[in-house]
Design a protein around this motif. Sequence first.
Motif, short mmCIF file in Angstrom:
data_model
loop_
_atom_site.label_atom_id
_atom_site.label_comp_id
_atom_site.label_asym_id
_atom_site.label_seq_id
_atom_site.Cartn_x
_atom_site.Cartn_y
_atom_site.Cartn_z
N GLY A 17 0.81 -1.22 0.00
CA GLY A 17 0.00 0.00 0.00
C GLY A 17 0.84 1.26 0.00
N LEU A 18 2.14 1.11 -0.10
CA LEU A 18 3.04 2.27 -0.14
C LEU A 18 3.18 2.78 -1.57
CD1 LEU A 18 5.88 0.93 2.16
CD2 LEU A 18 4.41 2.90 2.65
N ALA A 19 3.42 4.06 -1.72
CA ALA A 19 3.73 4.62 -3.03
C ALA A 19 5.13 4.16 -3.44
CB ALA A 19 3.67 6.14 -2.98
N VAL A 20 5.36 4.03 -4.72
CA VAL A 20 6.67 3.67 -5.23
C VAL A 20 7.72 4.66 -4.72
CG1 VAL A 20 8.07 3.49 -7.34
CG2 VAL A 20 5.81 2.41 -7.24
N SER A 21 7.36 5.93 -4.69
CA SER A 21 8.31 6.95 -4.20
C SER A 21 8.68 6.71 -2.73
CB SER A 21 7.74 8.35 -4.40
OG SER A 21 6.53 8.49 -3.68
N TYR A 26 12.56 4.73 1.34
CA TYR A 26 12.99 3.76 2.34
C TYR A 26 14.25 3.04 1.89
CZ TYR A 26 8.55 4.47 4.79
OH TYR A 26 7.49 5.01 5.48
N GLU A 27 14.37 2.80 0.60
CA GLU A 27 15.60 2.22 0.06
C GLU A 27 16.77 3.17 0.33
OE1 GLU A 27 17.68 1.27 -4.25
OE2 GLU A 27 15.53 1.65 -4.18
N SER A 28 16.58 4.46 0.07
CA SER A 28 17.67 5.43 0.29
C SER A 28 18.05 5.54 1.76
CB SER A 28 17.27 6.82 -0.25
OG SER A 28 16.35 7.45 0.61
N GLN A 29 17.13 5.16 2.63
CA GLN A 29 17.38 5.19 4.08
C GLN A 29 17.95 3.86 4.59
OE1 GLN A 29 17.00 8.10 6.02
NE2 GLN A 29 16.95 8.80 3.90
N GLY A 30 18.15 2.91 3.69
CA GLY A 30 18.74 1.63 4.07
C GLY A 30 17.78 0.66 4.74
N LEU A 31 16.49 0.84 4.53
CA LEU A 31 15.51 -0.04 5.17
C LEU A 31 15.21 -1.28 4.33
CD1 LEU A 31 13.15 2.76 6.50
CD2 LEU A 31 14.89 1.49 7.77
N ARG A 43 14.87 -5.13 -8.00
CA ARG A 43 14.20 -6.35 -7.56
C ARG A 43 14.35 -6.44 -6.05
NH1 ARG A 43 10.75 -6.78 -11.08
NH2 ARG A 43 11.08 -8.10 -12.86
N PHE A 44 13.29 -6.88 -5.42
CA PHE A 44 13.25 -6.97 -3.97
C PHE A 44 12.96 -8.40 -3.56
CE2 PHE A 44 12.18 -2.69 -5.10
CZ PHE A 44 12.75 -1.89 -4.12
N LEU A 45 13.39 -8.74 -2.37
CA LEU A 45 12.98 -10.02 -1.79
C LEU A 45 11.49 -9.94 -1.47
CD1 LEU A 45 15.82 -10.66 0.82
CD2 LEU A 45 15.46 -11.89 -1.33
N ARG A 46 10.81 -11.07 -1.57
CA ARG A 46 9.42 -11.12 -1.16
C ARG A 46 9.30 -10.73 0.33
NH1 ARG A 46 5.00 -12.92 -3.49
NH2 ARG A 46 5.50 -14.10 -5.33
N ALA A 47 10.34 -11.07 1.09
CA ALA A 47 10.36 -10.74 2.52
C ALA A 47 10.36 -9.24 2.77
CB ALA A 47 11.58 -11.38 3.18
N SER A 53 6.23 -3.52 5.98
CA SER A 53 5.08 -3.51 6.89
C SER A 53 5.53 -3.18 8.31
CB SER A 53 4.36 -4.86 6.84
OG SER A 53 3.82 -5.08 5.56
N PHE A 54 6.67 -3.75 8.69
CA PHE A 54 7.24 -3.45 10.01
C PHE A 54 7.58 -1.97 10.11
CE2 PHE A 54 10.89 -2.86 12.80
CZ PHE A 54 10.42 -3.41 13.98
N VAL A 55 8.15 -1.41 9.05
CA VAL A 55 8.48 0.03 9.03
C VAL A 55 7.22 0.85 9.27
CG1 VAL A 55 9.26 1.95 7.57
CG2 VAL A 55 10.52 -0.22 7.55
N MET A 56 6.16 0.51 8.57
CA MET A 56 4.91 1.27 8.69
C MET A 56 4.34 1.18 10.11
SD MET A 56 3.48 0.21 4.89
CE MET A 56 1.80 0.13 5.39
N ILE A 57 4.38 0.01 10.70
CA ILE A 57 3.86 -0.19 12.06
C ILE A 57 4.73 0.57 13.06
CG2 ILE A 57 3.57 -1.90 13.89
CD1 ILE A 57 2.79 -3.86 11.57
#
Length: 155
Positions: A17-21, A26-31, A43-47, A53-57
């Motif tokens: 549910g996150l925007a691509v941006s 989050y990628e630029s922040q190392g998450l 390409r991302f891991l399915r994990a 989701s953890f970041v959002m919570i």
Amino acid sequence: MTQSAGVSIGYLAERTGLAVSAIRYYESQGLVEPWRNAGGQRRFLRADIRRLSFVMIAQQFGFSLPEIRNLLSQLPGGRTPTAEDWAALSVTFRDHLDQRIETLKRMRDNLDGCIGCGCLSLSKCALYNPDDDAKRYGAGPRYLMGDRPDSRKEV
């Protein structure tokens, strides 16, 4: 989509549910740490669905991105974290949450009176924080932050 091929940023956006941006941020922040396929696509891991989701919570609980990055650094990189990996992370996360809950309780219980800010504007501050003794513990609302009037720290 196979795990070895990873998932696209669009798929990750759809699932979280996150925007691509936001995912790029989050990628630029190392998450999350995607890789590039032969065509140059992220390409991302399915994990990473679970990581994001953890970041959002965690953000909803008031954790900063550096705090979240620190928590996520406990997970293994380059592979899908196991249930045991997440359980180990949850211990640290629980400890942080417990501390925040205690802070929120102190704030709730002291919000209508002196919160140890050192302003000395209320008449009861003369009893609770005489001569602005709270300043010896540092800046900010020291009693809300956990210091107590009777926990005399030496400066």
